[in-house]
Design a protein around this motif. Structure first.
Motif, PDB file in Angstrom:
ATOM      1  N   GLN A   1     -44.312   3.349 -16.192  1.00 36.46           N
ATOM      2  CA  GLN A   1     -44.364   1.889 -16.306  1.00 36.46           C
ATOM      3  C   GLN A   1     -44.067   1.429 -17.728  1.00 36.46           C
ATOM      4  OE1 GLN A   1     -47.599  -0.449 -14.581  1.00 36.46           O
ATOM      5  NE2 GLN A   1     -48.320   1.390 -13.507  1.00 36.46           N
ATOM      6  N   ALA A   2     -44.542   2.208 -18.703  1.00 36.96           N
ATOM      7  CA  ALA A   2     -44.401   1.816 -20.103  1.00 36.96           C
ATOM      8  C   ALA A   2     -43.143   2.383 -20.761  1.00 36.96           C
ATOM      9  CB  ALA A   2     -45.631   2.265 -20.887  1.00 36.96           C
ATOM     10  N   SER A   3     -42.334   3.137 -19.980  1.00 40.00           N
ATOM     11  CA  SER A   3     -41.132   3.799 -20.507  1.00 40.00           C
ATOM     12  C   SER A   3     -41.465   4.746 -21.657  1.00 40.00           C
ATOM     13  CB  SER A   3     -40.096   2.755 -20.964  1.00 40.00           C
ATOM     14  OG  SER A   3     -39.731   1.907 -19.901  1.00 40.00           O
ATOM     15  N   VAL A   4     -42.514   5.528 -21.451  1.00 39.98           N
ATOM     16  CA  VAL A   4     -42.997   6.476 -22.460  1.00 39.98           C
ATOM     17  C   VAL A   4     -42.734   7.898 -21.984  1.00 39.98           C
ATOM     18  CG1 VAL A   4     -45.136   7.471 -23.415  1.00 39.98           C
ATOM     19  CG2 VAL A   4     -44.745   5.001 -23.513  1.00 39.98           C
ATOM     20  N   ASP A   5     -42.283   8.763 -22.878  1.00 40.97           N
ATOM     21  CA  ASP A   5     -42.083  10.176 -22.581  1.00 40.97           C
ATOM     22  C   ASP A   5     -43.430  10.883 -22.684  1.00 40.97           C
ATOM     23  OD1 ASP A   5     -41.460  12.856 -22.422  1.00 40.97           O
ATOM     24  OD2 ASP A   5     -40.061  12.870 -24.121  1.00 40.97           O
ATOM     25  N   ALA A   6     -44.004  11.244 -21.538  1.00 41.78           N
ATOM     26  CA  ALA A   6     -45.345  11.828 -21.524  1.00 41.78           C
ATOM     27  C   ALA A   6     -45.392  13.227 -22.123  1.00 41.78           C
ATOM     28  CB  ALA A   6     -45.882  11.861 -20.091  1.00 41.78           C
ATOM     29  N   SER A   7     -44.252  13.867 -22.274  1.00 38.52           N
ATOM     30  CA  SER A   7     -44.225  15.212 -22.842  1.00 38.52           C
ATOM     31  C   SER A   7     -44.106  15.209 -24.368  1.00 38.52           C
ATOM     32  CB  SER A   7     -43.049  16.007 -22.264  1.00 38.52           C
ATOM     33  OG  SER A   7     -43.169  16.139 -20.862  1.00 38.52           O
ATOM     34  N   ALA A   8     -43.767  14.067 -24.939  1.00 43.21           N
ATOM     35  CA  ALA A   8     -43.481  14.009 -26.375  1.00 43.21           C
ATOM     36  C   ALA A   8     -44.669  14.387 -27.259  1.00 43.21           C
ATOM     37  CB  ALA A   8     -42.953  12.630 -26.747  1.00 43.21           C
ATOM     38  N   PRO A   9     -45.901  13.911 -26.985  1.00 45.44           N
ATOM     39  CA  PRO A   9     -47.013  14.264 -27.876  1.00 45.44           C
ATOM     40  C   PRO A   9     -47.268  15.771 -27.968  1.00 45.44           C
ATOM     41  CG  PRO A   9     -47.593  12.344 -26.578  1.00 45.44           C
ATOM     42  CD  PRO A   9     -46.312  12.873 -25.999  1.00 45.44           C
ATOM     43  N   ASN A  10     -47.150  16.486 -26.837  1.00 45.57           N
ATOM     44  CA  ASN A  10     -47.322  17.942 -26.893  1.00 45.57           C
ATOM     45  C   ASN A  10     -46.324  18.567 -27.852  1.00 45.57           C
ATOM     46  OD1 ASN A  10     -48.455  17.004 -24.289  1.00 45.57           O
ATOM     47  ND2 ASN A  10     -48.906  19.173 -23.956  1.00 45.57           N
ATOM     48  N   ARG A  11     -45.042  18.193 -27.698  1.00 53.59           N
ATOM     49  CA  ARG A  11     -43.994  18.773 -28.536  1.00 53.59           C
ATOM     50  C   ARG A  11     -44.176  18.418 -30.004  1.00 53.59           C
ATOM     51  NH1 ARG A  11     -40.706  16.519 -24.438  1.00 53.59           N
ATOM     52  NH2 ARG A  11     -39.968  14.934 -25.913  1.00 53.59           N
ATOM     53  N   LYS A  12     -44.583  17.184 -30.245  1.00 46.49           N
ATOM     54  CA  LYS A  12     -44.666  16.710 -31.624  1.00 46.49           C
ATOM     55  C   LYS A  12     -45.908  17.221 -32.352  1.00 46.49           C
ATOM     56  CE  LYS A  12     -44.835  12.461 -34.379  1.00 46.49           C
ATOM     57  NZ  LYS A  12     -44.833  10.971 -34.335  1.00 46.49           N
ATOM     58  N   LEU A  13     -47.043  17.294 -31.647  1.00 50.38           N
ATOM     59  CA  LEU A  13     -48.325  17.503 -32.326  1.00 50.38           C
ATOM     60  C   LEU A  13     -48.893  18.910 -32.214  1.00 50.38           C
ATOM     61  CD1 LEU A  13     -50.109  14.168 -31.334  1.00 50.38           C
ATOM     62  CD2 LEU A  13     -48.880  14.683 -33.456  1.00 50.38           C
ATOM     63  N   LEU A  14     -48.518  19.652 -31.160  1.00 51.03           N
ATOM     64  CA  LEU A  14     -49.153  20.947 -30.916  1.00 51.03           C
ATOM     65  C   LEU A  14     -48.262  22.113 -31.340  1.00 51.03           C
ATOM     66  CD1 LEU A  14     -50.687  20.347 -27.368  1.00 51.03           C
ATOM     67  CD2 LEU A  14     -51.790  20.044 -29.603  1.00 51.03           C
ATOM     68  N   MET A  15     -48.897  23.196 -31.723  1.00 52.25           N
ATOM     69  CA  MET A  15     -48.161  24.426 -31.998  1.00 52.25           C
ATOM     70  C   MET A  15     -47.514  24.955 -30.733  1.00 52.25           C
ATOM     71  SD  MET A  15     -50.475  26.759 -34.574  1.00 52.25           S
ATOM     72  CE  MET A  15     -52.164  26.166 -34.402  1.00 52.25           C
ATOM     73  N   ASP A  16     -46.325  25.559 -30.865  1.00 52.48           N
ATOM     74  CA  ASP A  16     -45.739  26.314 -29.756  1.00 52.48           C
ATOM     75  C   ASP A  16     -46.211  27.766 -29.873  1.00 52.48           C
ATOM     76  OD1 ASP A  16     -44.124  27.563 -31.704  1.00 52.48           O
ATOM     77  OD2 ASP A  16     -42.452  26.200 -31.351  1.00 52.48           O
TER      78      ASP A  16
END
Length: 349
Positions: A198-213
């Protein structure tokens, strides 16, 4: 209001000298400190998740002050050994960090190196791989997008405005409560992603940006000061799952981490960790899953009696709400343990 009153009490104890007087009586034998993010570069310093963050500068000052007070910084292995033996040359402290934020490696680790202070990082493999969402950061992005959100809460369809800062704060708080108490753990991701759409937000982005792989987690695990612990697979509230599912979340988190790192983690952190997320059943399951220790988010210092409750260990939260030495001195004194836990030094969940 409760948080404000608690902070005032902590400051009075820290600045008023009551903590120093109380510590010999109620200070305990050690503490486990709980961190999440450690960064000087917070994108939204006024955002609803700001309480999860402290700066590297404050971490440095805190460790220095605790060393001045006589604390020895030890690993979680050593915490367990000291509690079991009942012997200690002085107060000890363990640093722990939940969720495996990338800044733990980039910004916190250099501070730890300067002090020779170990840290345990609790990893949820589902967050690392993207199979689970860092929902509180996704929700922040959703409300920050500023679009109206249509939701059905307790059977009634509603539209939440997200135009003003007050609107967004109100929406974040209401949706957080709804997602964690009314929406089932199994359905939470689907519901969150519907809001993100609804908000046109990428729900996967915070994981990629903030967490270690996994490459970064392996790098952290290879450091002599870092221990990797487990935090379930999907960061579930275990108390909201039936026992078999809760145990699988624990077992699989161990096996997935072992597959990536070559060694099974011995230490566990309950997601959320408060009374509504970790109870007596969960402590038994953590023991059954093979963990040597398990930490909650229940407020408290360690006392000798915790040797019999290694799967219900309390922690002191080092967060943006209490980013000052007076508050931390109050917590370290043990006096705030009594305030928070109704006069009890030992709370077993």
């Amino acid at each position: 209001m409760i948080d404000i009153a608690r902070k005032l009490a902590f400051l009075l104890i820290g600045y008023g000298g009551l903590g120093a007087l109380a510590k010999p009586l109620v200070g305990g034998v050690g503490v486990i400190l709980m961190l999440h993010r450690v960064t000087a570069c917070l994108d939204r310093p006024d955002g609803p998740n700001r309480h999860l963050t402290i700066t590297p500068g404050f971490l440095d000052v805190l460790i220095s002050e605790m060393k001045r007070l006589g604390y020895a910084f030890v690993s979680m292995d050593e915490v367990v050994a000291r509690l079991r033996s009942g012997r200690s040359a002085g107060p000890f402290a363990a640093l722990t960090a939940d969720d495996a934020y990338r800044d733990n490696l980039i910004e916190a680790l250099p501070v730890l190196e300067s002090h020779g202070a170990p840290m345990t990082i609790y990893v949820a493999p589902g967050l690392t791989s993207g199979a689970a969402d860092l929902w509180w950061e996704v929700l922040d992005a959703i409300v920050e997008a500023g679009k109206p959100l249509t939701v059905t809460i307790t059977g009634k369809q509603r539209t939440l405005d997200c135009v003003t800062p007050a609107d967004r704060n109100s929406a974040f708080l209401e949706l957080s409560e709804w997602l964690t108490s009314e929406v089932s753990e199994e359905e939470q991701r689907q519901v969150l992603r519907s809001l993100a759409e609804q908000a046109s937000v990428d729900a996967s982005a915070p994981n990629r940006k903030l967490l270690m792989d996994w490459t970064e987690i392996r790098r952290a695990a290879s450091h002599p000061l870092v221990t990797i612990g487990a935090h379930t697979v999907h960061h579930c509230n275990l108390k909201r799952l039936e026992a078999g599912k809760a145990l699988r979340e624990m077992h699989r988190s161990r096996s997935l981490i072992e597959a990536e790192l070559g060694a099974a983690p011995l230490h566990f952190a309950y997601p959320y960790g408060y009374a509504a997320a970790a109870g007596m059943r969960e402590t038994h399951l953590a023991r059954e899953a093979g963990f040597v220790s398990a930490v909650t988010t229940r407020h408290g210092v360690l006392v000798p009696g915790h040797s019999a409750h290694l799967h219900a260990l309390p922690r002191l939260s080092v967060n943006g709400r209490y980013q000052d030495l007076a508050s931390m001195r109050a917590m370290l004194s043990g006096a705030t343990t009594l305030i928070t836990n109704g006069g009890r030094r030992l709370v077993t969940v």
